[in-house]
Design an enzyme around this catalytic site. Sequence first.
Site, PDB file in Angstrom:
ATOM      1  N   GLU A  45       7.226  11.148 -42.213  1.00 63.43           N
ATOM      2  CA  GLU A  45       8.197  10.059 -42.368  1.00 63.43           C
ATOM      3  C   GLU A  45       7.447   8.718 -42.307  1.00 63.43           C
ATOM      4  OE1 GLU A  45      11.201  10.358 -39.354  1.00 63.43           O
ATOM      5  OE2 GLU A  45      12.554   8.988 -40.409  1.00 63.43           O
ATOM      6  N   LYS A 115      17.150   7.751 -46.336  1.00 64.14           N
ATOM      7  CA  LYS A 115      17.594   8.637 -45.242  1.00 64.14           C
ATOM      8  C   LYS A 115      19.084   8.394 -44.976  1.00 64.14           C
ATOM      9  CE  LYS A 115      15.996   9.865 -40.528  1.00 64.14           C
ATOM     10  NZ  LYS A 115      14.979   9.587 -39.501  1.00 64.14           N
ATOM     11  N   CYS A 181      13.687  14.032 -41.431  1.00 66.33           N
ATOM     12  CA  CYS A 181      13.676  14.193 -39.979  1.00 66.33           C
ATOM     13  C   CYS A 181      15.042  14.435 -39.331  1.00 66.33           C
ATOM     14  CB  CYS A 181      12.953  13.006 -39.342  1.00 66.33           C
ATOM     15  SG  CYS A 181      12.344  13.440 -37.686  1.00 66.33           S
ATOM     16  N   PRO A 366      -8.585   5.250  -9.845  1.00 68.95           N
ATOM     17  CA  PRO A 366      -8.704   5.370  -8.395  1.00 68.95           C
ATOM     18  C   PRO A 366      -8.358   6.810  -8.015  1.00 68.95           C
ATOM     19  CG  PRO A 366      -7.232   3.566  -9.035  1.00 68.95           C
ATOM     20  CD  PRO A 366      -7.442   4.417 -10.234  1.00 68.95           C
ATOM     21  N   LEU A 367      -9.326   7.537  -7.492  1.00 70.69           N
ATOM     22  CA  LEU A 367      -9.148   8.977  -7.233  1.00 70.69           C
ATOM     23  C   LEU A 367      -8.971   9.200  -5.739  1.00 70.69           C
ATOM     24  CD1 LEU A 367      -9.244  11.738  -8.775  1.00 70.69           C
ATOM     25  CD2 LEU A 367     -11.647  11.875  -8.147  1.00 70.69           C
ATOM     26  N   SER A 368      -7.772   9.668  -5.349  1.00 69.80           N
ATOM     27  CA  SER A 368      -7.432   9.711  -3.924  1.00 69.80           C
ATOM     28  C   SER A 368      -7.643  11.065  -3.276  1.00 69.80           C
ATOM     29  CB  SER A 368      -5.962   9.332  -3.762  1.00 69.80           C
ATOM     30  OG  SER A 368      -5.169  10.373  -4.279  1.00 69.80           O
ATOM     31  N   GLY A 369      -7.895  12.101  -4.089  1.00 70.36           N
ATOM     32  CA  GLY A 369      -7.952  13.448  -3.514  1.00 70.36           C
ATOM     33  C   GLY A 369      -6.577  14.085  -3.431  1.00 70.36           C
ATOM     34  N   GLY A 370      -5.533  13.348  -3.855  1.00 70.26           N
ATOM     35  CA  GLY A 370      -4.168  13.893  -3.889  1.00 70.26           C
ATOM     36  C   GLY A 370      -3.852  14.468  -5.263  1.00 70.26           C
ATOM     37  N   ASP A 372      -1.632  13.650  -7.569  1.00 73.97           N
ATOM     38  CA  ASP A 372      -1.300  12.816  -8.730  1.00 73.97           C
ATOM     39  C   ASP A 372      -2.544  12.303  -9.439  1.00 73.97           C
ATOM     40  OD1 ASP A 372       1.323  13.225  -8.174  1.00 73.97           O
ATOM     41  OD2 ASP A 372       1.481  11.481  -6.876  1.00 73.97           O
ATOM     42  N   SER A 373      -3.436  11.679  -8.680  1.00 76.46           N
ATOM     43  CA  SER A 373      -4.638  11.173  -9.362  1.00 76.46           C
ATOM     44  C   SER A 373      -5.509  12.335  -9.840  1.00 76.46           C
ATOM     45  CB  SER A 373      -5.418  10.196  -8.480  1.00 76.46           C
ATOM     46  OG  SER A 373      -5.636  10.730  -7.206  1.00 76.46           O
TER      47      SER A 373
HETATM   48  N1  LIG Z   1      -7.919   6.673  -0.905  1.00 80.23           N
HETATM   49  C1  LIG Z   1      -7.682   6.339  -2.165  1.00 80.23           C
HETATM   50  N2  LIG Z   1      -8.694   6.146  -3.023  1.00 80.23           N
HETATM   51  C2  LIG Z   1      -8.498   5.834  -4.290  1.00 80.23           C
HETATM   52  N3  LIG Z   1      -7.290   5.676  -4.811  1.00 80.23           N
HETATM   53  C3  LIG Z   1      -6.234   5.861  -4.028  1.00 80.23           C
HETATM   54  C4  LIG Z   1      -6.360   6.208  -2.666  1.00 80.23           C
HETATM   55  N4  LIG Z   1      -5.120   6.342  -2.169  1.00 80.23           N
HETATM   56  C5  LIG Z   1      -4.266   6.098  -3.171  1.00 80.23           C
HETATM   57  N5  LIG Z   1      -4.921   5.807  -4.290  1.00 80.23           N
HETATM   58  C6  LIG Z   1      -4.383   5.477  -5.618  1.00 80.23           C
HETATM   59  O1  LIG Z   1      -3.033   5.093  -5.500  1.00 80.23           O
HETATM   60  C7  LIG Z   1      -2.183   6.010  -6.203  1.00 80.23           C
HETATM   61  C8  LIG Z   1      -0.888   6.253  -5.446  1.00 80.23           C
HETATM   62  O2  LIG Z   1      -1.142   6.927  -4.232  1.00 80.23           O
HETATM   63  P1  LIG Z   1      -0.256   8.164  -3.766  1.00 80.23           P
HETATM   64  O3  LIG Z   1      -0.601   8.488  -2.382  1.00 80.23           O
HETATM   65  O4  LIG Z   1       1.159   7.873  -4.104  1.00 80.23           O
HETATM   66  O5  LIG Z   1      -0.655   9.367  -4.786  1.00 80.23           O
HETATM   67  P2  LIG Z   1      -1.850  10.458  -4.807  1.00 80.23           P
HETATM   68  O6  LIG Z   1      -2.667  10.282  -3.573  1.00 80.23           O
HETATM   69  O7  LIG Z   1      -2.529  10.465  -6.105  1.00 80.23           O
HETATM   70  O8  LIG Z   1      -1.183  11.826  -4.805  1.00 80.23           O
HETATM   71  P3  LIG Z   1      -0.310  12.470  -3.669  1.00 80.23           P
HETATM   72  O9  LIG Z   1       1.018  11.831  -3.828  1.00 80.23           O
HETATM   73  O10 LIG Z   1      -0.317  13.876  -4.023  1.00 80.23           O
HETATM   74  O11 LIG Z   1      -0.997  12.138  -2.377  1.00 80.23           O
HETATM   75  C9  LIG Z   1      -3.014   7.273  -6.345  1.00 80.23           C
HETATM   76  O12 LIG Z   1      -2.599   8.046  -7.435  1.00 80.23           O
HETATM   77  C10 LIG Z   1      -4.405   6.729  -6.507  1.00 80.23           C
HETATM   78  O13 LIG Z   1      -4.637   6.372  -7.849  1.00 80.23           O
HETATM   79  N1  LIG Z   2      12.420  10.428 -36.768  1.00 82.44           N
HETATM   80  C1  LIG Z   2      13.475  11.162 -36.536  1.00 82.44           C
HETATM   81  O1  LIG Z   2      14.453  11.146 -37.293  1.00 82.44           O
HETATM   82  C2  LIG Z   2      13.397  12.043 -35.310  1.00 82.44           C
HETATM   83  C3  LIG Z   2      14.646  12.775 -35.004  1.00 82.44           C
HETATM   84  C4  LIG Z   2      14.615  14.041 -34.225  1.00 82.44           C
HETATM   85  N2  LIG Z   2      15.636  13.973 -33.212  1.00 82.44           N
HETATM   86  C5  LIG Z   2      13.277  14.437 -33.634  1.00 82.44           C
HETATM   87  O2  LIG Z   2      13.022  14.173 -32.489  1.00 82.44           O
HETATM   88  O3  LIG Z   2      12.490  15.060 -34.275  1.00 82.44           O
END
Ligand SMILES: Nc1ncnc2c1ncn2[C@@H]1O[C@H](COP(=O)(O)OP(=O)(O)OP(=O)(O)O)[C@@H](O)[C@H]1O
Ligand SMILES: NC(=O)CC[C@H](N)C(=O)O
Length: 710
Positions: A45, A115, A181, A366-370, A372-373
């Site tokens: 499209e 369309k 589409c 930012p890597l927290s060890g949790g 999400d990151s």
């Molecule tokens: N000690 C840390 N070092 C680096 N980044 C951090 C740290 N704590 C938090 N953050 C950043 O802040 C964000 C939000 O923190 P949050 O505690 O909500 O999530 P998380 O630690 O990734 O995961 P979880 O919720 O599982 O603990 C994190 O995803 C991370 O990017």
């Molecule tokens: N561009 C469109 O027309 C998308 C419509 C359709 N609902 C889709 O998600 O594929």
Amino acid sequence: MSYTTKVSTCSLNQHALAFSLNLANLKAAVDAAKADNSKYLLTPELSLCGYGCEDHFLEPDTESHCWEILAELLPSTLNCPNFLLDVGMPIVFNGSRFNCRVLVCDGRIVGIRPKTVMADDGNYREGRWFTPWCRGVGELEEYLLPKAFIDSVPGSSQRTAPFGLMVFRTSDGLKLSVETCEELWSPESPNIELSLLGVEVIANGSGSHHELRKLHRRLELIIEATKKNGGVYLYSNQRGCDGSRVYYDGSSMIVCNGQVLRQGVQFGLKDVEVLTATVDVEGVRSYRACRPSFRMQSASHSCPREQVNLESMRAFLPAASARRDLKPTDPVELTFSTPEQECLLGPACWLWDYLRRSGGSGFFLPLSGGADSASTATIVFAMCKLVMKEFLAGDNEQLRRDVVKVVGEGAVVRTAEELCNLILHTTYMGTSNSSQQTLRRAGVLASHIGCYHLSANIDAMVSSVVGVFTTITNCRPSFESAGGTSVEDLALQNIQARLRMVLAYMMAQLLPWCRKRKGFLLVLGSGNVDECLRGYLTKYDCSSADLNPIGSISKVDLKNMLKFAAVEYNLAILAEIVAAPPTAELRPNGAKEEHTQSDEADMGMSYEELGVFGRLRKISRCGPVSMYRKLLHIWPELTAQQVADKVKRFFFYYSINRHKMTTITPSYHAEAYSPDDNRFDQRPFLYDARWSWQNKVMDTLASEDQQGLC
Ligand SMILES: Nc1ncnc2c1ncn2[C@@H]1O[C@H](COP(=O)(O)OP(=O)(O)OP(=O)(O)O)[C@@H](O)[C@H]1O
Ligand SMILES: NC(=O)CC[C@H](N)C(=O)O
Ligand SMILES: Nc1ncnc2c1ncn2[C@@H]1O[C@H](COP(=O)(O)OP(=O)(O)OC[C@H]2O[C@@H]([n+]3cccc(C(=O)O)c3)[C@H](O)[C@@H]2O)[C@@H](O)[C@H]1O
């Protein structure tokens, strides 16, 4: 006479308004289809300008550039009377703008098809730019081609083209027509009428973005349409990130009489993927003619008075049944990604497009060890895996150029880990409140995926800011555990989180310089849906980033994705991260090894409950009272008053924190329960958080329930 023809469809990674790139992709697709000896090529499209131009559709430039590149594309169809090309562009006709298919044969525009049904739900806003065409099949108008276009096509005598819903008939009798589409998704899809009119080949150029499990729905619609009515159905979808939060997941296909003959890749890194099938049109005719109900309804449909005869086009292949290449294509076995793979690979492909198109030289996280990151880091690793697989296969020149552009000339990359080391930069930013366990988990994950990892203690930043505050105000805030109030406690938590964001941006700007590399890094965020919904995040902390690949995915789905990735990539640390209790580590923790601050205790609800609230609020469109009614059945183990109290608590926190969604980092759209305020989930951000009327109704219902009155 043979009634076999060859038809092609394609997935193209078009980028909104990137006309040169889009033209190059289209030319490559045309070349591939012609090399396959195909008679027809369907493209996505709005393939000339890209689907996601949004308000740029309102600019006349967008249409005029489409005409310009169409003029450049026309020569590739010249002297090919047996090849029909189908592209998409916006066209203003009699003062209204239409989302059109433009069909080109032998250097002439043989028809323009607007369309009829706009996509206006969720992320789609077509009604804002386009008008639906509402005339019937065969009611054609004459469209006067723009003078600039006519002048740019040397030697062309064409001045007008038919405009409307049309059936094309080739000189040897193949009937072909198109729908676009959303029309496939609508109750009265045009393909029904077209099939009853005897159209054998129906084509659908789409701009359909990825959502978990949506491919199943697309396939169901197409398979069902061609099972019921017979016919060849070609589906062409855009691929990639074309400049926004959504990812178009390709998966173009060719289906015949309910059987899939070709299925394109869903998460692929080729900018151009052409699929060709040899289809048995006689099989379509006999499939229909043996169904009495089809015959009866088809016979009562008169053929449109005006149809477009392609006098010079012969669609069918020469009758030489002995030639193997004329054998109709056999059905393929369908392949689907699991939801875990979709969560991992969709955002991974989106990030790659974003990175190569933004001019960035990598990411900072930012890597927290949790969890999400870790999810964000794993998605970047998945991206590196995909890119290296394609890179090492050696047949994707564009990808090779993109890799060189991102990592820099001269850098050697042989494995996903090596690529990850050049692209992904992570830092653990601990304070005196952080635990040894999260520090270790972050380090182990980083070393296993190979990213460039550093570890910092940001206590000095925190105490400086608190010191400046104390100097200004003569007040020193304390944690509750040290005798402070909850207000002081929260402020001390938030300043740690906010300073991480400040440091993250500095790292993103300067780490390439420290590593003697060029460019800048894009900052990645890691807030998940549930935290956003509940507002369990500090505004302008590490949830503020340039991009967030997991922002529309729930914690429960993320954990499943991590478990899958732990096995798929042999990353046992991910299983350990999933098993650890989620914690923010923002309060003092004594000398304990694992932190005791728990997300779920802080939030007053579990992530699992949040997932349920989120789906009911958005997907089932529940206000507090209808959510309460539904939850009575979902949580039968709770009393009515307990359910009411949980609903009240959720809506209270949701409403006081909704303002956080107005500034939330742009995130990949993966799920229908996304609370993204900017495009997808449009709601107020200032609520009366007491919900007094709704709560009163709920309390009345709960007490009636308790007394057995209802
Ligand atoms: N000690 C840390 N070092 C680096 N980044 C951090 C740290 N704590 C938090 N953050 C950043 O802040 C964000 C939000 O923190 P949050 O505690 O909500 O999530 P998380 O630690 O990734 O995961 P979880 O919720 O599982 O603990 C994190 O995803 C991370 O990017
Ligand atoms: N561009 C469109 O027309 C998308 C419509 C359709 N609902 C889709 O998600 O594929
Ligand atoms: N209606 C409204 N419209 C617009 N803005 C409004 C507003 N109400 C408050 N505000 C603004 O919002 C501010 C409150 O928001 P905010 O500063 O976020 O503060 P707040 O939401 O009070 O606190 C953040 C919460 O997130 C938690 N948390 C958990 C895990 C991790 C992290 C993390 O960051 O890593 C955080 C933390 O424990 C705390 O419960 C107010 O000071 C005000 O400026």
